[in-house]
Design a protein around this motif. Sequence first.
Motif, PDB file in Angstrom:
ATOM      1  N   LEU A 108       1.100  -1.370  -0.177  1.00 49.38           N
ATOM      2  CA  LEU A 108       0.052   0.405  -0.348  1.00 49.38           C
ATOM      3  C   LEU A 108       0.796   1.208   0.268  1.00 49.38           C
ATOM      4  N   CYS A 109       1.736   1.016   0.683  1.00 46.64           N
ATOM      5  CA  CYS A 109       2.690   2.517   0.679  1.00 46.64           C
ATOM      6  C   CYS A 109       3.665   2.117  -0.737  1.00 46.64           C
ATOM      7  N   SER A 165      -8.468  -7.590   3.887  1.00 44.20           N
ATOM      8  CA  SER A 165      -9.066  -8.168   2.928  1.00 44.20           C
ATOM      9  C   SER A 165      -9.746  -7.255   1.721  1.00 44.20           C
ATOM     10  N   ILE A 166      -9.908  -6.309   2.465  1.00 44.00           N
ATOM     11  CA  ILE A 166     -10.760  -4.506   2.019  1.00 44.00           C
ATOM     12  C   ILE A 166      -9.448  -4.093   1.309  1.00 44.00           C
ATOM     13  N   ALA A 167      -8.232  -4.029   2.165  1.00 43.43           N
ATOM     14  CA  ALA A 167      -7.250  -3.120   1.175  1.00 43.43           C
ATOM     15  C   ALA A 167      -6.816  -4.097   0.248  1.00 43.43           C
ATOM     16  N   HIS A 168      -6.543  -5.279   0.384  1.00 46.53           N
ATOM     17  CA  HIS A 168      -6.075  -5.509  -0.672  1.00 46.53           C
ATOM     18  C   HIS A 168      -7.013  -5.662  -2.317  1.00 46.53           C
ATOM     19  N   LYS A 169      -8.334  -5.976  -1.949  1.00 44.43           N
ATOM     20  CA  LYS A 169      -9.620  -5.348  -3.129  1.00 44.43           C
ATOM     21  C   LYS A 169      -9.155  -4.534  -3.869  1.00 44.43           C
ATOM     22  N   LYS A 170      -8.490  -2.698  -3.064  1.00 40.48           N
ATOM     23  CA  LYS A 170      -8.164  -1.584  -2.960  1.00 40.48           C
ATOM     24  C   LYS A 170      -7.534  -1.643  -3.870  1.00 40.48           C
ATOM     25  N   LEU A 171      -5.770  -2.428  -3.317  1.00 42.24           N
ATOM     26  CA  LEU A 171      -4.888  -1.808  -4.281  1.00 42.24           C
ATOM     27  C   LEU A 171      -4.729  -3.445  -5.689  1.00 42.24           C
ATOM     28  N   LYS A 172      -5.871  -3.415  -5.352  1.00 42.97           N
ATOM     29  CA  LYS A 172      -5.813  -4.574  -7.117  1.00 42.97           C
ATOM     30  C   LYS A 172      -6.480  -3.566  -7.349  1.00 42.97           C
TER      31      LYS A 172
END
Length: 68
Positions: free
Chosen positions: A16-17, A60-67
Motif C-alpha cells: 500500500l505504501c 481483505s478490503i485493503a487488498h481489494k483496493k490495491l488490486k
Amino acid sequence: MNEKLMTPRLNLIKALCRDKYGARHHTAIEMNEVIAENEIHLLKANGTMRPDSQIQEAMSIAHKKLKG
C-alpha cells in the motif's frame, strides 16, 4: 495477534505504501497513515487487541483496493 497474519499484514502495508508513495523506503509516519486509512491497526482505542477476524476483514478490503 495471530502469527499467521503478521507477515501478510506487513507485506500488505508495504504494498500500500509502494502504491501511494512510490518504490522507495517509507517513513513510519507514511506507514502509520496507510494503516489508519485502511483500518488495519492492531489495537482498539482503549488499548486492547482487535480480534483476528476484524483485522483479516480489513486486510481483505485493503487488498481489494490495491488490486482494483
